[in-house]
Design a protein around this motif. Structure first.
Motif, PDB file in Angstrom:
ATOM      1  N   ARG A  31       1.017  -1.216   0.054  1.00 48.87           N
ATOM      2  CA  ARG A  31       0.161   0.073  -0.017  1.00 48.87           C
ATOM      3  C   ARG A  31       0.883   1.479  -0.095  1.00 48.87           C
ATOM      4  NH1 ARG A  31      -4.604  -1.695   4.602  1.00 48.87           N
ATOM      5  NH2 ARG A  31      -5.483  -3.341   3.330  1.00 48.87           N
ATOM      6  N   ALA A  35       1.246   4.082  -3.089  1.00 53.02           N
ATOM      7  CA  ALA A  35       0.945   5.404  -2.652  1.00 53.02           C
ATOM      8  C   ALA A  35       1.803   6.449  -3.178  1.00 53.02           C
ATOM      9  CB  ALA A  35       0.945   5.686  -1.222  1.00 53.02           C
ATOM     10  N   GLN A  39       0.700  11.019  -0.267  1.00 51.66           N
ATOM     11  CA  GLN A  39       0.005  10.167   0.683  1.00 51.66           C
ATOM     12  C   GLN A  39       1.060   9.502   1.640  1.00 51.66           C
ATOM     13  OE1 GLN A  39      -1.669   7.500  -2.429  1.00 51.66           O
ATOM     14  NE2 GLN A  39      -3.772   8.294  -1.930  1.00 51.66           N
ATOM     15  N   ARG A  40       2.128   9.432   1.386  1.00 51.36           N
ATOM     16  CA  ARG A  40       3.180   8.874   2.296  1.00 51.36           C
ATOM     17  C   ARG A  40       3.283   9.684   3.402  1.00 51.36           C
ATOM     18  NH1 ARG A  40       7.154   6.525  -2.307  1.00 51.36           N
ATOM     19  NH2 ARG A  40       5.763   4.979  -3.027  1.00 51.36           N
ATOM     20  N   TRP A  53      -1.582   5.492   8.363  1.00 50.88           N
ATOM     21  CA  TRP A  53      -2.020   6.224   7.261  1.00 50.88           C
ATOM     22  C   TRP A  53      -3.525   6.067   6.873  1.00 50.88           C
ATOM     23  CZ3 TRP A  53       2.298   3.771   7.946  1.00 50.88           C
ATOM     24  CH2 TRP A  53       3.540   4.251   7.859  1.00 50.88           C
ATOM     25  N   ASP A  55      -5.343   7.767   4.275  1.00 48.05           N
ATOM     26  CA  ASP A  55      -5.656   7.766   3.126  1.00 48.05           C
ATOM     27  C   ASP A  55      -5.564   6.444   2.455  1.00 48.05           C
ATOM     28  OD1 ASP A  55      -5.558  10.425   3.406  1.00 48.05           O
ATOM     29  OD2 ASP A  55      -4.017  10.829   1.844  1.00 48.05           O
ATOM     30  N   ILE A  56      -4.666   5.594   2.739  1.00 51.75           N
ATOM     31  CA  ILE A  56      -4.406   4.319   2.001  1.00 51.75           C
ATOM     32  C   ILE A  56      -4.813   3.123   3.160  1.00 51.75           C
ATOM     33  CG2 ILE A  56      -2.562   5.218   0.475  1.00 51.75           C
ATOM     34  CD1 ILE A  56      -0.386   3.923   2.318  1.00 51.75           C
TER      35      ILE A  56
END
Length: 76
Positions: A31, A35, A39-40, A53, A55-56
């Protein structure tokens, strides 16, 4: 912060206070590997010693990372 988390092109870098820095290939975390860089960077550290995280939908336990890293070194 007691934990430093950052990324390079191919690795997740984690350093807990008083411990060695871990450099873990992103391929270990599909993931995170998929990303975007943005996002990371959007993670939160929770009180239980985890990195999250939103978002992911990824959660990584810091103690488990250290346990795994130590185990890997022993098996080489």
């Amino acid at each position: 912060s007691p934990v430093v988390v950052y990324f390079s092109v191919e690795c997740l870098h984690v350093q807990a206070k008083g411990k060695a820095q871990l450099n873990i290939p992103l391929q270990n975390f599909p993931r995170l590997e998929r990303a975007t860089a943005e996002q990371r960077e959007r993670f939160t550290l929770n009180g239980g010693g985890g990195i999250h995280w939103e978002d992911i939908d990824e959660d990584i336990n810091i103690e488990a990372l250290y346990a795994g890293a130590i185990r890997d070194m022993t098996n080489r």
